[in-house]
Design an enzyme around this catalytic site. Structure first.
Site, short mmCIF file in Angstrom:
data_model
loop_
_atom_site.label_atom_id
_atom_site.label_comp_id
_atom_site.label_asym_id
_atom_site.label_seq_id
_atom_site.Cartn_x
_atom_site.Cartn_y
_atom_site.Cartn_z
CE LYS A 26 96.18 2.06 51.52
NZ LYS A 26 95.47 1.75 50.26
NE ARG A 34 89.20 0.87 53.96
CZ ARG A 34 90.23 0.39 54.66
NH1 ARG A 34 91.42 1.00 54.58
NH2 ARG A 34 90.09 -0.67 55.43
#
Length: 259
Positions: free
Chosen positions: A205, A239
């Protein structure tokens, strides 16, 4: 939780797995690398992403779920969606886990989740993907996220969702600055005090890019650092895109902590 984005525009792997055969091959590879859950999503939730129609989302995810369920009857398959019709279609196709970035706030999703009796992950986000990173603000991000979870868990319990089926995700990068993300990660133990397993989704991210000044495909080591830290703080579900690397890091970390 290994990620399969059946989308043309996801921030990291958009367009790679639109073909069902390619998505299935990747899913089987992730299972081989150590994934316990395969998270299938047909709508990107990256900052700036556009909404996808119900019909298009179903068209993307259902063939992949069906193919994977046929190939592996035992793997946990998560449907990453906020639409009740998509959830229902995915469950019928073989999904047995609901991962909702909208925390079952969309009309009809609470009912689908309760009737399914499946595990459900509630994620916190501020705003909508299209605009959520436009100067997000909080009075106190940790307190507000915890208050949000308490309210959404109450809604779930009232709807008939079993306590044992609830998982919480603080939504790293969803309507949050780097500072907000760091505060939440440093306070995973506080989030755990609510009494539910914590899922962390931070793989590749932008917060890692901000810290390291790197592009999306050069964020593996940053992703692993956060996964290891989150594990030591009590996070239980991760995740990730890079299953093998993350699995190895967490296995060694567990061995060290238990020795």
């Amino acid at each position: 939780m290994g990620v399969i984005n059946v989308t043309p525009d996801s921030f990291s792997d958009g367009g790679k797995y639109l073909n069902t055969d390619k998505a299935l091959a990747q899913a089987l590879q992730l299972i081989k690398q150590g994934a316990h859950i395969i998270d299938v999503g047909g709508e990107s939730t990256r900052p700036g992403a556009d909404v996808v129609s119900i019909e298009e989302e179903i068209k993307r995810v259902v063939p992949v779920i069906q193919a994977l369920r046929k190939e592996n009857p035992n793997i946990t398959i998560s449907i990453d969606s906020s639409k009740p019709a998509v959830m229902s279609a995915a469950i019928k196709a073989g999904a047995n886990f609901i991962n909702d970035v909208n925390a079952l706030q969309t009309e009809g999703t609470l009912s689908v989740a309760a009737k399914s009796n499946l595990p459900v992950c509630l994620m916190h986000k501020q705003g909508k993907p299209k605009t959520m990173q436009n100067k997000p603000e909080y009075r106190d991000v940790l307190t507000q996220v915890m208050d949000f979870f308490e309210q959404k868990v109450d809604n779930c319990l009232l709807a008939g969702i079993k306590e044992k089926n609830i998982i919480l995700d603080p939504g790293i990068g969803f309507g949050k600055t780097l500072e907000h993300n760091l505060i939440l990660l440093k306070n995973i133990k506080m989030l755990k005090s609510l009494g539910y397993p914590i899922l962390i989704g931070v793989s590749r991210k932008s917060m890692i890019g901000e810290i390291l000044n790197t592009e999306v495909n050069d964020r593996l080591y940053g992703s692993l650092a956060i996964a290891q830290f989150a594990y030591t703080q009590g996070a239980q579900v991760f995740r990730v895109h890079d299953v093998k690397a993350t699995s190895d890091v967490l296995k060694v970390t567990k061995a060290l902590l238990m020795s």
